[in-house]
Design a protein around this motif. Structure first.
Motif, short mmCIF file in Angstrom:
data_model
loop_
_atom_site.label_atom_id
_atom_site.label_comp_id
_atom_site.label_asym_id
_atom_site.label_seq_id
_atom_site.Cartn_x
_atom_site.Cartn_y
_atom_site.Cartn_z
N GLU A 1 11.99 6.29 -15.98
CA GLU A 1 11.68 5.14 -16.83
C GLU A 1 11.84 5.49 -18.30
N ALA A 2 11.42 6.70 -18.66
CA ALA A 2 11.55 7.12 -20.07
C ALA A 2 13.02 7.23 -20.47
N LEU A 3 13.84 7.85 -19.63
CA LEU A 3 15.25 8.01 -19.97
C LEU A 3 15.99 6.68 -19.93
N ILE A 4 15.64 5.82 -18.99
CA ILE A 4 16.27 4.49 -18.92
C ILE A 4 15.99 3.70 -20.19
N ALA A 5 14.76 3.78 -20.68
CA ALA A 5 14.42 3.09 -21.92
C ALA A 5 15.21 3.67 -23.09
N GLU A 6 15.31 4.98 -23.17
CA GLU A 6 16.04 5.62 -24.26
C GLU A 6 17.53 5.31 -24.19
N ALA A 7 18.06 5.23 -22.96
CA ALA A 7 19.49 4.94 -22.79
C ALA A 7 19.80 3.46 -22.97
N GLY A 8 18.78 2.62 -22.97
CA GLY A 8 18.99 1.18 -23.17
C GLY A 8 19.63 0.48 -21.99
N VAL A 9 19.26 0.90 -20.76
CA VAL A 9 19.85 0.29 -19.57
C VAL A 9 18.77 -0.18 -18.60
N PRO A 10 17.85 -1.06 -19.04
CA PRO A 10 16.78 -1.50 -18.14
C PRO A 10 17.29 -2.23 -16.91
N GLN A 11 18.49 -2.80 -16.99
CA GLN A 11 19.05 -3.52 -15.85
C GLN A 11 19.39 -2.60 -14.68
N LEU A 12 19.40 -1.29 -14.92
CA LEU A 12 19.73 -0.35 -13.85
C LEU A 12 18.51 0.15 -13.09
N LEU A 13 17.36 -0.46 -13.34
CA LEU A 13 16.16 -0.14 -12.56
C LEU A 13 15.55 -1.42 -12.04
N ARG A 14 15.40 -1.51 -10.73
CA ARG A 14 14.74 -2.64 -10.10
C ARG A 14 13.48 -2.15 -9.40
N ARG A 15 12.38 -2.86 -9.58
CA ARG A 15 11.10 -2.45 -9.00
C ARG A 15 10.85 -3.22 -7.71
N THR A 16 11.76 -3.06 -6.77
CA THR A 16 11.69 -3.78 -5.50
C THR A 16 11.16 -2.93 -4.35
N GLY A 17 11.15 -1.60 -4.52
CA GLY A 17 10.85 -0.75 -3.39
C GLY A 17 11.92 -0.86 -2.32
N TRP A 18 11.55 -0.49 -1.08
CA TRP A 18 12.49 -0.60 0.04
C TRP A 18 11.71 -0.83 1.32
N ILE A 19 12.44 -1.26 2.35
CA ILE A 19 11.82 -1.62 3.63
C ILE A 19 12.38 -0.72 4.73
N LYS A 20 11.47 -0.23 5.57
CA LYS A 20 11.84 0.54 6.75
C LYS A 20 11.53 -0.30 7.98
N LEU A 21 12.59 -0.66 8.71
CA LEU A 21 12.46 -1.50 9.90
C LEU A 21 12.27 -0.66 11.16
N PHE A 22 11.47 -1.18 12.09
CA PHE A 22 11.24 -0.52 13.38
C PHE A 22 11.50 -1.51 14.50
N ARG A 23 12.29 -1.08 15.47
CA ARG A 23 12.66 -1.97 16.57
C ARG A 23 11.80 -1.76 17.81
N SER A 24 10.98 -0.73 17.84
CA SER A 24 10.12 -0.50 19.00
C SER A 24 8.69 -0.25 18.53
N THR A 25 7.77 -0.49 19.43
CA THR A 25 6.36 -0.24 19.11
C THR A 25 6.12 1.23 18.86
N ALA A 26 6.81 2.09 19.60
CA ALA A 26 6.61 3.54 19.44
C ALA A 26 7.02 4.01 18.05
N THR A 27 8.18 3.55 17.57
CA THR A 27 8.62 3.99 16.24
C THR A 27 7.78 3.35 15.15
N LEU A 28 7.30 2.11 15.38
CA LEU A 28 6.41 1.48 14.41
C LEU A 28 5.11 2.26 14.31
N ASP A 29 4.56 2.65 15.44
CA ASP A 29 3.31 3.42 15.42
C ASP A 29 3.48 4.73 14.65
#
Length: 417
Positions: A125-153
């Motif tokens: 975040e510090a370098l992105i601010a200094e470089a002036g490229v805030p558009q290159l960081l998105r605060r969306t996180g990510w999703i991990k999908l599970f297709r079975s109960t075992a892997t979800l557990d």
């Protein structure tokens, strides 16, 4: 021929080398950044999932589940692949990786890396601010999908394991998955949304933006062959296109090519390579992917990059310079089309990159034992993008005599004696 002098030569203009150069520059060092390409971030730093994995407390370990090992040994599954003809080349490293993946050893590695992981997003975040490229960081996180109960557990158990370290995640049912990503198709037992990690929709562009910041601040970026590195009287020397480049100190930050430098100098460190592939595809119609999504049971990830939807694969074990074998792309592309409405491929062929990996899942950061003025900063595993700025800071603090913000001893090259 001109002689170009500096305080430090940083060898390698990937995210790790560029970040180290910036942090050294901030602390008053005159730095020359050296790369064989005329632009930064054109190798490993270009192709990844774009995640600043501030929630990834525990490293990728070799599985101790015999069923999973046999699954990988059959070489039919997309999350891992190996070139049988290259087995003699990577087997010694793999054995050390298996040994280091034992629970107690892996936990020690995780705790050593935790101060770096915890600060990784803040340093970006510090370098992105200094470089002036805030558009290159998105605060969306990510999703991990599970297709079975075992892997979800198992996924939920992994979430509970990291909560004591300040990491949070949202457990999603099918309705919540659809609310966050309405264009996904399939039957899922559930998912986990990791909200904290940052997402970089163009990792190559971010590395170039950091390099541009370095140059604006007076740094020099020079195309040269780092393999010409030699030690002279009180200086390190690389042969440049218009004369020699010289620095009182030199940093090896060449990722998977670092052993081309340190081995001739007499250092024996077990640098291994995990190769990976990606392919950009256009979304079909008005379909939108809001954040990276990992189809964990099928071993691939989709990320909404500026260039298109990036399909990324798991690890391939092979010699670093062996010809590409993008079978993982071939196997996962039909599965990815079932998950998300993908159109035509944007590139003619998949891109291949090489991840530099140490068997104990920790990078090598610090001073070379037998050469004055030589420093190491490589072996960042799957977390080069994540750890580039924070390890650049750690290295710069060590090189300039500032008390390091984290204990550097677990990253010392001497651990492989």
């Amino acid at each position: 021929m001109a002689l170009v002098k500096s305080d430090v030569l940083v060898l390698g203009a990937g995210i790790v080398g560029v970040s180290a150069a910036l942090h050294l520059q901030k602390r008053g060092r005159d730095v020359i950044l050296v790369d064989r390409h005329d632009g930064a971030g054109q190798e490993t730093s270009y192709g990844n999932a774009g995640l600043i994995e501030s929630a990834s407390v525990f490293p990728y370990v070799f599985p101790y589940d015999l069923r999973q090992v046999l699954r990988y040994a059959l070489n039919r599954f997309p999350e891992a692949h190996y070139r049988f003809r290259d087995l003699p080349a990577f087997l010694p490293w793999l054995i050390r990786y298996v040994f280091a993946s034992a629970p107690e050893r892996a936990f020690r590695s995780a705790m050593a890396a935790l101060p770096l992981i915890s600060r990784s997003l803040a340093e970006h975040e510090a370098l992105i601010a200094e470089a002036g490229v805030p558009q290159l960081l998105r605060r969306t996180g990510w999703i991990k999908l599970f297709r079975s109960t075992a892997t979800l557990d198992k996924g939920v158990a992994d979430l509970e394991r990291v909560r004591p370290y300040g990491v949070e995640g949202d457990i999603l049912d099918a309705r919540a998955i659809a609310a966050r990503e309405p264009n996904l198709s399939g039957t899922f037992a559930g998912a986990i949304h990791w909200p904290a990690p940052g997402f970089i929709p163009d990792p190559g562009a971010l590395t170039k933006a950091y390099a541009a910041l370095f140059v604006r601040r007076g740094g020099r970026f020079i195309v040269a062959d780092a393999r010409t590195l030699t030690q002279g009287q009180a200086a390190w020397r690389v042969e440049g296109p218009n004369g020699a480049l010289m620095g009182r100190e030199a940093v090896i930050a060449l990722g998977p090519w670092s052993d081309d430098i340190f081995r001739p100098l007499g250092y024996d460190m077990p640098l291994g390579i995990k190769r990976g592939y990606h392919l950009h595809l256009a979304p079909r119609g008005n379909a939108v992917l809001n954040r990276p999504v990992l189809d964990s049971d099928r071993g691939y990830l989709l990320a909404p990059m500026n260039q298109g939807i990036r399909l990324t694969t798991g690890a391939e074990f092979a010699r670093r310079d062996a010809p590409p074998t993008p079978v993982q792309i071939e196997r996962t592309l039909p599965l990815a089309r079932e998950l998300f409405p993908l159109g035509e491929a944007i590139e003619a062929t998949p891109w291949m990159g090489r991840r530099p990996c140490m068997p104990d899942m920790l990078p090598v950061i610090g001073k070379a034992a037998r050469h004055d003025g030589l420093w190491f900063n490589f072996g960042h595993q799957h977390h080069g993008l994540t750890l580039g700025p924070v390890t650049g800071r750690l290295l710069a603090e060590m090189m300039t005599g500032v008390e390091p913000f984290a204990d550097p001893r677990p990253f010392a090259a001497e651990r492989f004696r």
